[in-house]
Design a protein around this motif. Structure first.
Motif, PDB file in Angstrom:
ATOM      1  N   PHE A  65     -62.091  82.147 -19.861  1.00 28.18           N
ATOM      2  CA  PHE A  65     -63.222  81.314 -19.468  1.00 28.18           C
ATOM      3  C   PHE A  65     -63.042  79.834 -19.780  1.00 28.18           C
ATOM      4  N   GLU A  85     -67.907  83.771 -21.941  1.00 23.35           N
ATOM      5  CA  GLU A  85     -68.864  83.957 -20.856  1.00 23.35           C
ATOM      6  C   GLU A  85     -70.275  83.927 -21.434  1.00 23.35           C
ATOM      7  N   GLY A 121     -68.867  84.120 -14.954  1.00 24.04           N
ATOM      8  CA  GLY A 121     -67.631  84.617 -14.360  1.00 24.04           C
ATOM      9  C   GLY A 121     -67.751  84.783 -12.858  1.00 24.04           C
TER      10      GLY A 121
END
Length: 176
Positions: A65, A85, A121
């Motif tokens: 991420f 996330e 995401g």
């Protein structure tokens, strides 16, 4: 210059490590709390002082991420902090404040909970979506020198420059 953290009050002390040789022990007295402690100069592997924090260098981060690069303007010390996330609550690390993206800093103009970067995401496996918002900080959150409003939710991309207090953050997205 090298910075070390006082084990009692968690304030930073600086010294010039080039004046000392490997294996030499140094004793310091913290100017804030008076605590005496020692360190050993050398190339030994040092354990991370806090289990919940994982500081990695920029090239070692292959986080799913992305990450933020923290540049503390006062001293120029750089940190690379991975993002997760969901909401990444960013602020000054302080004992008793629970945040998931703490920054080791002496910058008192940065709030303990300063801003939030939300990472969502991408279901197709592409680059995640990053959204920045202020967390009701006293000095405000700036994106590319523009202050965010109280209810602003701004989408940010790779290379976005965020200023909180006297500290600059640079967003780095994961490579796909």
């Amino acid at each position: 210059m090298k910075r070390i953290l006082c084990p009692k009050c968690e304030n930073y002390l600086s010294f010039d490590e080039t004046k000392y040789s490997d294996g030499q022990s140094l004793v310091f007295t913290c100017e804030h709390c008076g605590k005496q402690f020692s360190i050993r100069i050398g190339k030994s592997i040092v354990k991370v002082p806090r289990k919940e924090e994982e500081k990695l260098n920029e090239t070692a981060i292959q986080n799913e991420f992305g990450s933020i690069i923290v540049i503390e303007n006062v001293f120029g010390y750089k940190q690379v902090i991975p993002l997760a996330e969901g909401d990444n609550i960013i602020g000054r690390r302080c004992v008793g404040t629970v945040i998931n993206t703490p920054i080791e800093t002496g910058d008192m103009s940065m709030d303990r909970r300063h801003c939030i970067i939300n990472v969502k995401g991408n279901q197709q496996g592409g680059i995640p979506v990053f959204t920045l918002r202020d967390a009701n900080s006293l000095t405000g959150t700036f994106l590319m020198n523009e202050i965010l409003g109280e209810k602003d939710r701004i989408r940010i991309d790779d290379g976005a420059i965020i200023t909180i207090g006297a500290t600059t953050l640079i967003l780095r997205v994961p490579e796909r």
